[in-house]
Design a protein around this motif. Structure first.
Motif, PDB file in Angstrom:
ATOM      1  N   PRO A   1       0.286 -10.259   0.790  1.00 54.37           N
ATOM      2  CA  PRO A   1      -0.921  -9.572   1.264  1.00 54.37           C
ATOM      3  C   PRO A   1      -1.730  -8.949   0.134  1.00 54.37           C
ATOM      4  CG  PRO A   1       1.026  -8.253   1.704  1.00 54.37           C
ATOM      5  CD  PRO A   1       1.514  -9.558   1.169  1.00 54.37           C
ATOM      6  N   GLN A   2      -2.950  -8.594   0.490  1.00 55.60           N
ATOM      7  CA  GLN A   2      -3.856  -7.996  -0.489  1.00 55.60           C
ATOM      8  C   GLN A   2      -3.317  -6.671  -1.013  1.00 55.60           C
ATOM      9  OE1 GLN A   2      -7.767  -7.201   1.098  1.00 55.60           O
ATOM     10  NE2 GLN A   2      -8.720  -7.354  -0.914  1.00 55.60           N
ATOM     11  N   LYS A   3      -2.686  -5.916  -0.124  1.00 52.02           N
ATOM     12  CA  LYS A   3      -2.036  -4.670  -0.525  1.00 52.02           C
ATOM     13  C   LYS A   3      -0.533  -4.875  -0.411  1.00 52.02           C
ATOM     14  CE  LYS A   3      -5.852  -1.726   1.037  1.00 52.02           C
ATOM     15  NZ  LYS A   3      -6.262  -0.615   1.942  1.00 52.02           N
ATOM     16  N   PRO A   4       0.112  -5.292  -1.497  1.00 53.02           N
ATOM     17  CA  PRO A   4       1.552  -5.587  -1.423  1.00 53.02           C
ATOM     18  C   PRO A   4       2.340  -4.335  -1.078  1.00 53.02           C
ATOM     19  CG  PRO A   4       0.835  -5.497  -3.705  1.00 53.02           C
ATOM     20  CD  PRO A   4      -0.400  -5.431  -2.863  1.00 53.02           C
ATOM     21  N   TYR A   5       3.225  -4.471  -0.108  1.00 52.26           N
ATOM     22  CA  TYR A   5       4.012  -3.330   0.350  1.00 52.26           C
ATOM     23  C   TYR A   5       5.488  -3.616   0.111  1.00 52.26           C
ATOM     24  CZ  TYR A   5       5.501   0.637   3.156  1.00 52.26           C
ATOM     25  OH  TYR A   5       6.066   1.827   3.565  1.00 52.26           O
ATOM     26  N   LEU A   6       6.167  -2.638  -0.491  1.00 49.62           N
ATOM     27  CA  LEU A   6       7.602  -2.731  -0.719  1.00 49.62           C
ATOM     28  C   LEU A   6       8.297  -1.675   0.114  1.00 49.62           C
ATOM     29  CD1 LEU A   6       7.661  -3.173  -4.612  1.00 49.62           C
ATOM     30  CD2 LEU A   6       7.647  -4.946  -2.843  1.00 49.62           C
ATOM     31  N   PHE A   7       9.482  -2.009   0.604  1.00 53.10           N
ATOM     32  CA  PHE A   7      10.227  -1.111   1.471  1.00 53.10           C
ATOM     33  C   PHE A   7      11.232  -0.291   0.668  1.00 53.10           C
ATOM     34  CE2 PHE A   7       8.787  -4.594   4.086  1.00 53.10           C
ATOM     35  CZ  PHE A   7       8.347  -3.967   5.233  1.00 53.10           C
ATOM     36  N   THR A   8      11.581   0.849   1.215  1.00 57.32           N
ATOM     37  CA  THR A   8      12.590   1.683   0.583  1.00 57.32           C
ATOM     38  C   THR A   8      13.889   0.893   0.466  1.00 57.32           C
ATOM     39  OG1 THR A   8      11.602   3.644   1.578  1.00 57.32           O
ATOM     40  CG2 THR A   8      13.828   3.866   0.709  1.00 57.32           C
ATOM     41  N   GLY A   9      14.461   0.891  -0.717  1.00 56.46           N
ATOM     42  CA  GLY A   9      15.691   0.140  -0.938  1.00 56.46           C
ATOM     43  C   GLY A   9      15.828  -0.224  -2.394  1.00 56.46           C
ATOM     44  N   THR A  10      16.164  -1.466  -2.670  1.00 58.91           N
ATOM     45  CA  THR A  10      16.321  -1.948  -4.041  1.00 58.91           C
ATOM     46  C   THR A  10      15.417  -3.153  -4.254  1.00 58.91           C
ATOM     47  OG1 THR A  10      18.125  -3.462  -3.467  1.00 58.91           O
ATOM     48  CG2 THR A  10      18.733  -1.189  -4.047  1.00 58.91           C
ATOM     49  N   VAL A  11      15.354  -3.598  -5.511  1.00 55.03           N
ATOM     50  CA  VAL A  11      14.595  -4.813  -5.809  1.00 55.03           C
ATOM     51  C   VAL A  11      15.177  -5.982  -5.012  1.00 55.03           C
ATOM     52  CG1 VAL A  11      14.015  -6.478  -7.603  1.00 55.03           C
ATOM     53  CG2 VAL A  11      13.908  -4.031  -8.102  1.00 55.03           C
ATOM     54  N   ALA A  12      16.502  -6.077  -4.999  1.00 55.44           N
ATOM     55  CA  ALA A  12      17.157  -7.187  -4.300  1.00 55.44           C
ATOM     56  C   ALA A  12      16.896  -7.144  -2.808  1.00 55.44           C
ATOM     57  CB  ALA A  12      18.664  -7.150  -4.581  1.00 55.44           C
ATOM     58  N   SER A  13      16.996  -5.966  -2.190  1.00 60.68           N
ATOM     59  CA  SER A  13      16.794  -5.878  -0.737  1.00 60.68           C
ATOM     60  C   SER A  13      15.367  -6.244  -0.354  1.00 60.68           C
ATOM     61  CB  SER A  13      17.140  -4.474  -0.236  1.00 60.68           C
ATOM     62  OG  SER A  13      16.223  -3.511  -0.730  1.00 60.68           O
ATOM     63  N   ASN A  14      14.406  -5.931  -1.221  1.00 52.01           N
ATOM     64  CA  ASN A  14      13.018  -6.306  -0.943  1.00 52.01           C
ATOM     65  C   ASN A  14      12.814  -7.807  -1.100  1.00 52.01           C
ATOM     66  OD1 ASN A  14      10.783  -4.066  -0.505  1.00 52.01           O
ATOM     67  ND2 ASN A  14      12.390  -3.146  -1.747  1.00 52.01           N
ATOM     68  N   LEU A  15      13.412  -8.397  -2.130  1.00 54.72           N
ATOM     69  CA  LEU A  15      13.256  -9.838  -2.319  1.00 54.72           C
ATOM     70  C   LEU A  15      13.937 -10.620  -1.202  1.00 54.72           C
ATOM     71  CD1 LEU A  15      13.721 -10.275  -6.185  1.00 54.72           C
ATOM     72  CD2 LEU A  15      11.632  -9.887  -4.870  1.00 54.72           C
ATOM     73  N   ARG A  16      15.043 -10.089  -0.689  1.00 53.36           N
ATOM     74  CA  ARG A  16      15.784 -10.811   0.356  1.00 53.36           C
ATOM     75  C   ARG A  16      15.110 -10.707   1.715  1.00 53.36           C
ATOM     76  NH1 ARG A  16      20.723  -9.251  -2.732  1.00 53.36           N
ATOM     77  NH2 ARG A  16      21.530 -11.228  -3.560  1.00 53.36           N
ATOM     78  N   TYR A  17      13.952 -10.030   1.796  1.00 57.62           N
ATOM     79  CA  TYR A  17      13.152 -10.146   3.012  1.00 57.62           C
ATOM     80  C   TYR A  17      12.715 -11.590   3.189  1.00 57.62           C
ATOM     81  CZ  TYR A  17      12.477  -5.463   4.901  1.00 57.62           C
ATOM     82  OH  TYR A  17      12.666  -4.270   5.535  1.00 57.62           O
ATOM     83  N   GLY A  18      12.568 -12.314   2.062  1.00 51.43           N
ATOM     84  CA  GLY A  18      12.200 -13.715   2.150  1.00 51.43           C
ATOM     85  C   GLY A  18      13.349 -14.585   2.612  1.00 51.43           C
ATOM     86  N   ASP A  19      14.571 -14.258   2.170  1.00 51.48           N
ATOM     87  CA  ASP A  19      15.763 -15.015   2.562  1.00 51.48           C
ATOM     88  C   ASP A  19      16.961 -14.101   2.354  1.00 51.48           C
ATOM     89  OD1 ASP A  19      17.825 -16.741   3.072  1.00 51.48           O
ATOM     90  OD2 ASP A  19      17.391 -18.115   1.408  1.00 51.48           O
ATOM     91  N   GLU A  20      17.543 -13.632   3.455  1.00 48.60           N
ATOM     92  CA  GLU A  20      18.622 -12.662   3.337  1.00 48.60           C
ATOM     93  C   GLU A  20      19.883 -13.258   2.729  1.00 48.60           C
ATOM     94  OE1 GLU A  20      20.245 -13.147   7.959  1.00 48.60           O
ATOM     95  OE2 GLU A  20      19.232 -11.309   7.307  1.00 48.60           O
ATOM     96  N   ASP A  21      19.981 -14.588   2.658  1.00 50.76           N
ATOM     97  CA  ASP A  21      21.154 -15.249   2.083  1.00 50.76           C
ATOM     98  C   ASP A  21      20.927 -15.687   0.641  1.00 50.76           C
ATOM     99  OD1 ASP A  21      22.580 -15.020   4.499  1.00 50.76           O
ATOM    100  OD2 ASP A  21      21.587 -16.815   5.288  1.00 50.76           O
ATOM    101  N   ALA A  22      19.804 -15.321   0.063  1.00 48.83           N
ATOM    102  CA  ALA A  22      19.501 -15.744  -1.303  1.00 48.83           C
ATOM    103  C   ALA A  22      20.504 -15.151  -2.287  1.00 48.83           C
ATOM    104  CB  ALA A  22      18.078 -15.312  -1.679  1.00 48.83           C
ATOM    105  N   THR A  23      20.911 -15.955  -3.263  1.00 53.83           N
ATOM    106  CA  THR A  23      21.858 -15.498  -4.283  1.00 53.83           C
ATOM    107  C   THR A  23      21.120 -14.723  -5.370  1.00 53.83           C
ATOM    108  OG1 THR A  23      21.610 -17.503  -5.609  1.00 53.83           O
ATOM    109  CG2 THR A  23      23.282 -17.528  -3.851  1.00 53.83           C
TER     110      THR A  23
END
Length: 578
Positions: free
Chosen positions: A415-437
């Motif tokens: 999105p135009q205004k990128p939003y990150l959730f409270t947590g870690t870098v990994a937990s935010n990236l795994r919004y795309g794929d929770e099984d990602a290594t």
């Protein structure tokens, strides 16, 4: 409205409520026998000096008291559990409903009021239910039973009950009636305070940059003062209730003693019966007082219920199809056919007559001046909004005919205004794929040009991310949002001005790294900078919500004056093509 919500939410707990009513009934009946037993002890035990009777009747009183205590504790426990469960379920329903809202409904309500409705308003209903289960079951039983028992003791003083009870009920009802409009204003004031506080916290940098602290303090003080004034007005009305209740209580006690003493003196009544009658009158008035206290809570809970019902009864403008069409597997194209979109109540459409196609393996760019409708157009593809005319096709299927989850799973949106959730870098990236290594996360970070700064963060992938990503810079947020989309490996990438916070060299490196990864995907980029889209396979130029040009960079320089104007406003045509 209030009864509907309470009835719906308490339906699963009917067994517990039935048991609670039985316990309340047992406890109330037990409490109704205590004054009568006490009166008999006075008349038959104390007056005659019969110690054996006193001990026997006292034992019965103790047993009845234990039954009352046990029943009351158990009923209160069940009532607390039922009320807490209602609050939990109601908050869950609101959260689920809001999660189904499109961007249109979210904009209409606004975040502050949705938060207060899911917290403060739910708490008002939960408190009312707990107090109702704890009091309103026993109150009518105690009042009716108290009247019956009082008449058994002495009919001659019954007129005192007929005067005291209506007097207390009418007096308190008049006060409560004046509270209802104040409660409505109070809940709106809570929304206002929440909205200003949220704006000030979110925009604290802007406030400080423009030295507007005093202005913001005045705004908050105004909202806070209105809320305080309304709360004080309600508090003053509530403060009237207690003196009224105590006055009627005390006057009733004096009246019973005065008129009862004359009856005792005339031999028409015994002292024990007088004592019991006074206790029953207090029980009756106490039950009326509990009912009036509940009635004080009902207006505010009723207002809260209306606000909650407004959310629950609002249907999303984006509807899931009844018989969804499955999207074909593999690469997915995007096509817009005569798309038109207008916001509710708007006189002029934001977009009209938009038609173009974006194919797999090609990059389609959308550019235009501010307010041309670029971000709105991009929002129509994943159905954040629904078109009001024309159609949007994904893999040849109208997105309105496909399951929402199927559409969203095929699209990676930055999105135009990128939003990150409270947590870690990994937990935010795994919004795309929770099984990602971890290796896949690092690869996505490398492509998004975010690997370097993540590696130096304490913990690396486990580095803490604050709510909204406020502990990283704007450019870092954008790159993390891009990495999140890359982790999902979607068939369609939507970049909504996702490179605006990047410097030119980082922008160039990121686009070069993206090219091989998105080779087989459909890529649609909304951009302000010409340098970001100069190499795009197809460029769509928007102006005032309409397409005014399509083609490659070189073609548009020759055929589209609007595009030439955009290019020249940033740099010369030669520099843009270099």
């Amino acid at each position: 409205m209030l009864l509907r919500i309470i009835r719906e939410q308490l339906r699963p707990y009917r067994g517990s409520i039935a048991l609670l009513i039985a316990l309340q009934l047992a406890g109330t009946i037990a409490s109704l026998y205590l004054p009568s037993l006490n009166g008999r002890i006075i008349d038959q035990g104390v007056a005659r000096g019969d110690t054996g009777y006193i001990m026997s009747a006292g034992g019965w009183m103790l047993a009845v008291s234990l039954i009352q205590i046990a029943a009351t504790v158990a009923a209160t426990y069940l009532g607390a559990r039922a009320a807490a469960s209602l609050g939990r379920d109601l908050r869950g329903r609101i959260f689920e409903r809001v999660g189904d809202f499109s961007a249109q409904e979210l904009s209409r309500f606004g975040a502050p009021t949705l938060i207060s409705r899911n917290t403060n308003d739910v708490t008002q209903i939960q408190t009312l239910v707990f107090m109702g289960l704890a009091m309103m079951v026993s109150a009518p039983i105690m009042m009716v039973g108290g009247i019956v028992m009082a008449l058994r003791e002495d009919v001659g003083l019954s007129w005192l009950v007929a005067v005291a009870v209506p007097l207390l009920a009418v007096s308190v009802a008049l006060v409560v009636r004046r509270m209802l409009p104040q409660f409505h204003v109070m809940q709106e004031s809570v929304d206002w305070v929440n909205r200003i506080l949220r704006e000030q916290i979110t925009g604290i940098r802007v406030v400080r940059a423009f030295v507007r602290e005093d202005h913001e303090r005045e705004r908050f003080a105004e909202a806070n003062t209105q809320y305080t004034g309304t709360a004080l007005a309600v508090g003053r009305l509530q403060a009237l209730v207690f003196p009224i209740v105590m006055l009627i209580f005390n006057v009733s006690t004096v009246a019973v003693l005065w008129f009862g003493a004359h009856r005792v003196e005339d031999g028409q009544m015994q002292i024990g019966a007088l004592t019991a009658f006074m206790a029953y009158l207090m029980q009756i008035l106490m039950s009326v007082m509990m009912a009036t206290f509940m009635s004080m809570m009902i207006p505010r809970a009723s207002v809260s219920a209306g606000r909650i019902a407004e959310v629950l009864d609002t249907e999303s403008s984006v509807h899931a199809p009844v018989a969804p069409v499955r999207l074909p597997e593999g690469a997915a194209s995007v096509e817009l056919r005569g798309v038109e979109f207008a916001y509710p109540g708007a006189d002029v459409p934001v977009l009209q007559g938009i038609s173009f196609a974006a194919s797999p393996g090609r990059t389609t760019a959308i550019i235009g001046s501010t307010g041309a409708g670029k971000s709105t157009l991009l929002s129509l593809i994943p159905r954040l909004y629904d078109v009001t005319g024309g159609s949007v096709l994904l893999a040849g299927v109208d997105v309105r005919d496909a399951a929402l989850e199927d559409v969203w799973s095929r699209i990676g949106l930055v999105p135009q205004k990128p939003y990150l959730f409270t947590g870690t870098v990994a937990s935010n990236l795994r919004y795309g794929d929770e099984d990602a290594t971890d290796d896949e996360l690092w690869e996505a970070l490398r492509i998004a040009q975010a690997e370097d700064f993540v590696r130096v963060m304490p913990g690396g992938l486990e580095a803490h991310i604050a709510q909204g990503g406020t502990n990283v810079s704007g450019g870092q947020r954008q790159r993390l949002a891009i990495a999140r989309a890359l982790v999902a490996k979607p068939d369609v990438y939507l970049f909504d001005d996702s490179f605006s916070a990047l410097d030119l060299s980082t922008d160039a490196r990121l686009r070069a790294a993206l090219a091989p990864v998105t080779r087989d995907a459909t890529v649609i980029v909304v951009a302000q900078r010409v340098s970001t889209i100069v190499d795009a396979d197809h460029i769509v130029v928007l102006e005032d919500g309409a397409v005014v040009g399509q083609g490659t960079h070189d073609q548009l320089l020759e055929t589209c004056p609007t595009y030439v104007e955009i290019v020249e406003s940033q740099k010369s045509a030669e520099e843009a093509s270099a």
